[in-house]
Write a protein that holds these residues in place. Structure first.
Motif, PDB file in Angstrom:
ATOM      1  N   ILE A  43      -4.057  -1.540   0.777  1.00 43.83           N
ATOM      2  CA  ILE A  43      -3.484  -0.776  -0.334  1.00 43.83           C
ATOM      3  C   ILE A  43      -4.265   0.512  -0.548  1.00 43.83           C
ATOM      4  CG2 ILE A  43      -3.024  -0.783  -2.814  1.00 43.83           C
ATOM      5  CD1 ILE A  43      -2.635  -3.824  -2.606  1.00 43.83           C
ATOM      6  N   GLU A  44      -5.609   0.392  -0.498  1.00 45.62           N
ATOM      7  CA  GLU A  44      -6.460   1.562  -0.696  1.00 45.62           C
ATOM      8  C   GLU A  44      -6.167   2.640   0.339  1.00 45.62           C
ATOM      9  OE1 GLU A  44     -11.241   2.520  -1.280  1.00 45.62           O
ATOM     10  OE2 GLU A  44     -10.589   0.622  -0.404  1.00 45.62           O
ATOM     11  N   LYS A  45      -6.034   2.223   1.606  1.00 44.09           N
ATOM     12  CA  LYS A  45      -5.760   3.173   2.682  1.00 44.09           C
ATOM     13  C   LYS A  45      -4.383   3.801   2.544  1.00 44.09           C
ATOM     14  CE  LYS A  45      -7.297   5.033   6.490  1.00 44.09           C
ATOM     15  NZ  LYS A  45      -8.531   5.861   6.488  1.00 44.09           N
ATOM     16  N   THR A  46      -3.390   3.013   2.136  1.00 47.14           N
ATOM     17  CA  THR A  46      -2.032   3.533   1.952  1.00 47.14           C
ATOM     18  C   THR A  46      -2.004   4.579   0.858  1.00 47.14           C
ATOM     19  OG1 THR A  46      -1.105   1.396   2.635  1.00 47.14           O
ATOM     20  CG2 THR A  46       0.348   2.897   1.430  1.00 47.14           C
ATOM     21  N   ILE A  47      -2.691   4.298  -0.248  1.00 43.23           N
ATOM     22  CA  ILE A  47      -2.750   5.248  -1.363  1.00 43.23           C
ATOM     23  C   ILE A  47      -3.439   6.535  -0.930  1.00 43.23           C
ATOM     24  CG2 ILE A  47      -3.856   5.658  -3.605  1.00 43.23           C
ATOM     25  CD1 ILE A  47      -3.273   2.732  -4.282  1.00 43.23           C
ATOM     26  N   GLU A  48      -4.497   6.383  -0.149  1.00 43.60           N
ATOM     27  CA  GLU A  48      -5.247   7.551   0.308  1.00 43.60           C
ATOM     28  C   GLU A  48      -4.397   8.435   1.216  1.00 43.60           C
ATOM     29  OE1 GLU A  48      -9.108   8.475   3.174  1.00 43.60           O
ATOM     30  OE2 GLU A  48      -8.890   6.501   2.244  1.00 43.60           O
ATOM     31  N   LEU A  49      -3.690   7.817   2.161  1.00 48.52           N
ATOM     32  CA  LEU A  49      -2.895   8.582   3.122  1.00 48.52           C
ATOM     33  C   LEU A  49      -1.668   9.232   2.482  1.00 48.52           C
ATOM     34  CD1 LEU A  49      -3.071   6.165   6.198  1.00 48.52           C
ATOM     35  CD2 LEU A  49      -4.231   8.364   5.931  1.00 48.52           C
ATOM     36  N   SER A  50      -1.124   8.584   1.472  1.00 54.71           N
ATOM     37  CA  SER A  50       0.103   9.106   0.838  1.00 54.71           C
ATOM     38  C   SER A  50      -0.188  10.044  -0.328  1.00 54.71           C
ATOM     39  CB  SER A  50       0.954   7.935   0.335  1.00 54.71           C
ATOM     40  OG  SER A  50       0.271   7.244  -0.703  1.00 54.71           O
ATOM     41  N   HIS A  51      -1.505  10.164  -0.703  1.00 53.30           N
ATOM     42  CA  HIS A  51      -1.902  11.004  -1.843  1.00 53.30           C
ATOM     43  C   HIS A  51      -1.195  10.564  -3.139  1.00 53.30           C
ATOM     44  CE1 HIS A  51      -3.886  13.629   1.023  1.00 53.30           C
ATOM     45  NE2 HIS A  51      -2.745  13.721   1.700  1.00 53.30           N
ATOM     46  N   TYR A  52      -0.985   9.261  -3.241  1.00 54.61           N
ATOM     47  CA  TYR A  52      -0.306   8.733  -4.429  1.00 54.61           C
ATOM     48  C   TYR A  52      -1.196   8.823  -5.653  1.00 54.61           C
ATOM     49  CZ  TYR A  52       1.503   5.240  -7.719  1.00 54.61           C
ATOM     50  OH  TYR A  52       1.950   4.595  -8.842  1.00 54.61           O
ATOM     51  N   ARG A  53      -0.619   9.300  -6.760  1.00 57.11           N
ATOM     52  CA  ARG A  53      -1.322   9.336  -8.038  1.00 57.11           C
ATOM     53  C   ARG A  53      -0.426   8.714  -9.099  1.00 57.11           C
ATOM     54  NH1 ARG A  53      -5.803  12.081  -8.488  1.00 57.11           N
ATOM     55  NH2 ARG A  53      -5.561  12.297 -10.741  1.00 57.11           N
ATOM     56  N   PRO A  54      -0.838   7.581  -9.678  1.00 57.19           N
ATOM     57  CA  PRO A  54       0.003   6.945 -10.698  1.00 57.19           C
ATOM     58  C   PRO A  54       0.113   7.814 -11.939  1.00 57.19           C
ATOM     59  CG  PRO A  54      -2.152   5.907 -10.622  1.00 57.19           C
ATOM     60  CD  PRO A  54      -2.088   6.849  -9.459  1.00 57.19           C
ATOM     61  N   SER A  55       1.227   7.715 -12.607  1.00 59.63           N
ATOM     62  CA  SER A  55       1.441   8.463 -13.837  1.00 59.63           C
ATOM     63  C   SER A  55       0.647   7.843 -14.974  1.00 59.63           C
ATOM     64  CB  SER A  55       2.934   8.469 -14.204  1.00 59.63           C
ATOM     65  OG  SER A  55       3.107   8.960 -15.516  1.00 59.63           O
TER      66      SER A  55
END
Length: 354
Positions: A43-55
């Motif tokens: 999950i951490e890697k996916t968030i990092e690669l996608s530049h996801y930022r929760p609202s």
């Protein structure tokens, strides 16, 4: 017409990581209890690669949490405070909380004003390095069950979660050491100590040790409130201490904190007084300056200290506020960070006379 890129959602993260939306949500909220290390890393890697930022707005509306913690520092200018807030920040960041730091300039009124402002910004909790141990405002806020953790300094008349160091036992250990080394008198040099719990605890320990170990009939008479902005006054105090030590004995000064110790050493240097021949000097190392700075001109081969670890104190405070948020009804906790005593030449009187 150029098409705007679509914002990555929590559903996208869940699909890419091969987990449920609920699992991603638990990760974002720092709830790793039943989560395997491989799932967490994916999950951490996916968030990092996608530049996801929760609202943050959407999450706060849903959870009634902002994941922001107000961190109130009495005076942010000292190296002690710098290390303290680094420890707080590291602990909070590890659990995806955002610290908001404010410095009160040692003003109780400023402390109240900042806390009110932090509450207006809907912080989830407070870590407070308070300006005063007489603090009915903070007590009244705690009585509403708002999460508060004290850091380094106590408040009278109420039990808070707190992270601090032991300020009593190390002073007594220093006093035993000074007696064993043959110093004939001890004095405490302190900045104003009223409403400052750390200084007050060291003062109480000094009175106990001066009475029980050195046999002083009026132990508080050996306490001097020093103004670090007036070195000429400190010079006169030092002259009085040395001349007032009976039978030509050697006195020793315990500084209440690093600021006072450094000020005393500077004044001694200007008076050509030598450690430990003319005067012993010791006290707490709040800053780590004995390890980080070259003070050879003032203190030769070093000064005897008990080393306080502000980074660890701050880190423990960050962990405590998260524990309080996760368990609002739990028993109040105290985290005591141990100190390390290091004996150096500034108090080795036997060695100096050998």
């Amino acid at each position: 017409m150029e098409q705007k890129s679509q914002k990555v959602t929590i559903n996208d993260i869940a699909r890419a990581a091969g987990v449920s939306k609920a699992t991603v949500s638990r990760y974002l909220n720092g709830k790793y209890g039943s989560m395997s290390s491989s799932t967490k890393e994916r999950i951490e890697k996916t968030i990092e690669l996608s530049h996801y930022r929760p609202s943050a707005v959407a999450r706060s509306l849903k959870t009634q949490q902002t994941r922001m913690i107000g961190v109130v520092i009495s005076d942010i200018t000292s190296p002690f405070s710098s290390s303290l807030i680094t420890g707080v920040e590291d602990a909070l960041r590890k659990r995806h909380y955002i610290p908001i730091f404010v410095s009160c300039g040692d003003s109780p009124q400023q402390e109240q004003d900042y806390i009110r402002s932090l509450l207006d910004h809907q912080v989830d909790g407070l870590i407070v390095n308070t300006t005063s141990d007489a603090n009915p405002f903070l007590i009244s806020l705690a009585c509403t069950y708002f999460p508060i953790v004290l850091c380094d300094r106590q408040v009278n008349d109420y039990v808070f979660d707190i992270s601090l160091s032991d300020y009593h036992a190390p002073v007594l250990q220093l006093i035993h050491h000074l007696k064993e080394q043959g110093f004939s008198r001890i004095c405490l040099f302190t900045q104003e100590y009223k409403h400052n719990s750390a200084r007050s605890m060291r003062r109480s320990a000094f009175i106990e040790g001066n009475r029980d170990i050195f046999g002083a009939k009026n132990p508080d008479e050996d306490i001097y409130v020093i103004n670090i902005n007036h070195p000429e006054e400190t010079a006169q105090v030092l002259r009085d201490v040395i001349s007032g030590t009976s039978d030509g004995g050697t006195p020793a000064v315990i500084g209440v904190n690093s600021v006072t110790i450094m000020h005393t050493l500077s004044v001694m240097h200007s008076m050509n007084l030598r450690c430990p021949y003319d005067l012993g000097v010791c006290g707490p190392d709040d800053w780590g300056w004995n390890r980080q700075m070259n003070w050879s001109e003032l203190i030769g081969d070093g000064i005897t200290t008990f080393v306080i670890h502000p980074y660890e104190i701050g880190k423990a405070a960050g962990e405590l506020i998260i524990e309080r948020l996760e368990n609002p009804d739990g028993e109040k906790k105290m985290r005591l960070t141990p100190t390390d005593i290091v004996y150096r030449n500034s108090t080795l009187l036997k060695k100096a006379h050998f």
